[in-house]
Scaffold this motif. Structure first.
Motif, PDB file in Angstrom:
ATOM      1  N   THR A  31       0.928  -1.216   0.055  1.00  0.00           N
ATOM      2  CA  THR A  31       0.107  -0.030   0.125  1.00  0.00           C
ATOM      3  C   THR A  31       0.827   1.127  -0.109  1.00  0.00           C
ATOM      4  N   GLU A  32       2.282   1.016   0.225  1.00  0.00           N
ATOM      5  CA  GLU A  32       3.131   2.155   0.233  1.00  0.00           C
ATOM      6  C   GLU A  32       3.054   3.212  -1.088  1.00  0.00           C
ATOM      7  N   PHE A 167       7.241   0.852  -9.130  1.00  0.00           N
ATOM      8  CA  PHE A 167       8.105   0.716  -7.713  1.00  0.00           C
ATOM      9  C   PHE A 167       7.700  -1.001  -7.304  1.00  0.00           C
ATOM     10  N   LEU A 168       8.495  -1.359  -6.564  1.00  0.00           N
ATOM     11  CA  LEU A 168       8.332  -2.804  -6.317  1.00  0.00           C
ATOM     12  C   LEU A 168       8.563  -3.096  -4.830  1.00  0.00           C
ATOM     13  N   ASN A 169       7.907  -4.233  -4.441  1.00  0.00           N
ATOM     14  CA  ASN A 169       8.107  -4.637  -2.623  1.00  0.00           C
ATOM     15  C   ASN A 169       8.140  -6.045  -2.815  1.00  0.00           C
ATOM     16  N   TYR A 178       6.522 -10.781  -3.803  1.00  0.00           N
ATOM     17  CA  TYR A 178       6.622  -9.324  -4.562  1.00  0.00           C
ATOM     18  C   TYR A 178       5.472  -8.752  -4.973  1.00  0.00           C
ATOM     19  N   ALA A 179       5.145  -7.557  -5.165  1.00  0.00           N
ATOM     20  CA  ALA A 179       4.224  -6.879  -5.780  1.00  0.00           C
ATOM     21  C   ALA A 179       4.625  -5.488  -6.608  1.00  0.00           C
ATOM     22  N   LEU A 180       3.891  -5.014  -7.509  1.00  0.00           N
ATOM     23  CA  LEU A 180       4.434  -4.064  -8.272  1.00  0.00           C
ATOM     24  C   LEU A 180       3.397  -2.709  -8.310  1.00  0.00           C
ATOM     25  N   VAL A 199       5.815   8.970  -3.593  1.00  0.00           N
ATOM     26  CA  VAL A 199       6.140   7.669  -3.288  1.00  0.00           C
ATOM     27  C   VAL A 199       7.259   7.743  -2.831  1.00  0.00           C
ATOM     28  N   LEU A 200       8.318   7.956  -3.193  1.00  0.00           N
ATOM     29  CA  LEU A 200       9.777   8.140  -2.640  1.00  0.00           C
ATOM     30  C   LEU A 200       9.915   8.736  -1.313  1.00  0.00           C
ATOM     31  N   LYS A 201       9.080   9.814  -1.262  1.00  0.00           N
ATOM     32  CA  LYS A 201       9.158  10.342   0.210  1.00  0.00           C
ATOM     33  C   LYS A 201       8.368   9.618   1.254  1.00  0.00           C
ATOM     34  N   ASN A 202       7.330   8.955   0.972  1.00  0.00           N
ATOM     35  CA  ASN A 202       6.682   7.919   1.559  1.00  0.00           C
ATOM     36  C   ASN A 202       7.706   6.916   2.137  1.00  0.00           C
TER      37      ASN A 202
END
Length: 208
Positions: A31-32, A167-169, A178-180, A199-202
């Motif tokens: 969710t990030e 983005f990846l997690n 993993y998720a995209l 997103v990067l700041k988060n």
């Protein structure tokens, strides 16, 4: 005899077969990239507008190399997101090796940029030339993220080619998953660079 394989030659099918990698179907897993994102200031939006302007001018004279993409687009994004500040440490190209149990194969590769905090890998960024599809970079980024020695922490990643971003997690634990994120682009009339920065700041706030 051990067989060495270059990370850029790896596909998702190989990672699924050798490492049991799975795509997380649950939206809550990652969710990030869309939930409770920080606001982007008017000044930051002005900087991002200039990034788009500079990129579009440079791309008129292809090819646009990885180094130029990092210099023109990525450097400012990381700076505005706080990845040049404490507690993060930015390192350039880093070599990695990863092997599947009893497979007799070792994957080798180099990470373009690695953001580290207290020796943990927090953000892996693989920048590709502007003409490359991001789908070609996703398996390579996942290889690097699988090389993270920490089993119980999420590793976040970003693949980009200057104009598009995903983005990846990934978390390893017993079964690596993993998720995209959705794909963002600065080529739309209303650039999505502000969403990329948000997103990067988060991520920088979460990881610090």
């Amino acid at each position: 005899m051990v067989q060495f394989i270059q990370a850029q030659n790896i596909g998702l099918a190989y990672l699924e077969e050798r490492f049991g990698l799975q795509l997380a179907e649950d939206e809550v897993f990652f969710t990030e990239w869309f939930d409770n994102l920080p606001e982007i200031t008017d000044l930051e939006k002005q900087y991002l507008d200039r990034v788009k302007l500079h990129f579009l001018r440079l791309v008129k004279r292809p090819p646009l190399s990885e180094e130029t993409v990092k210099l023109v687009v990525l450097s400012l994004l990381l700076n505005l997101a706080g990845f040049y500040d404490k507690p993060f440490y930015l390192r350039g190209e880093q070599s990695i090796e990863i092997s599947a149990e009893d497979e007799g194969e070792v994957i080798r590769g180099k990470i373009d940029i690695l953001v580290i905090q207290e020796q943990f890998w927090l953000l892996v960024i693989e920048s590709k030339r502007s003409s490359f599809s991001l789908l070609e970079a996703v398996p390579q980024a996942l290889v690097y993220m699988l090389a993270n020695p920490i089993e119980d922490k999420h590793t976040f990643g970003l693949v980009m080619n200057g104009s598009h971003f995903i983005f990846l997690n990934l978390i390893k634990q017993n079964i690596p998953k993993y998720a995209l994120s959705d794909e963002f682009t600065l080529l739309k009339r209303k650039s999505e660079l502000d969403q990329v920065l948000s997103v990067l700041k988060n991520l920088s706030q979460i990881l610090s």
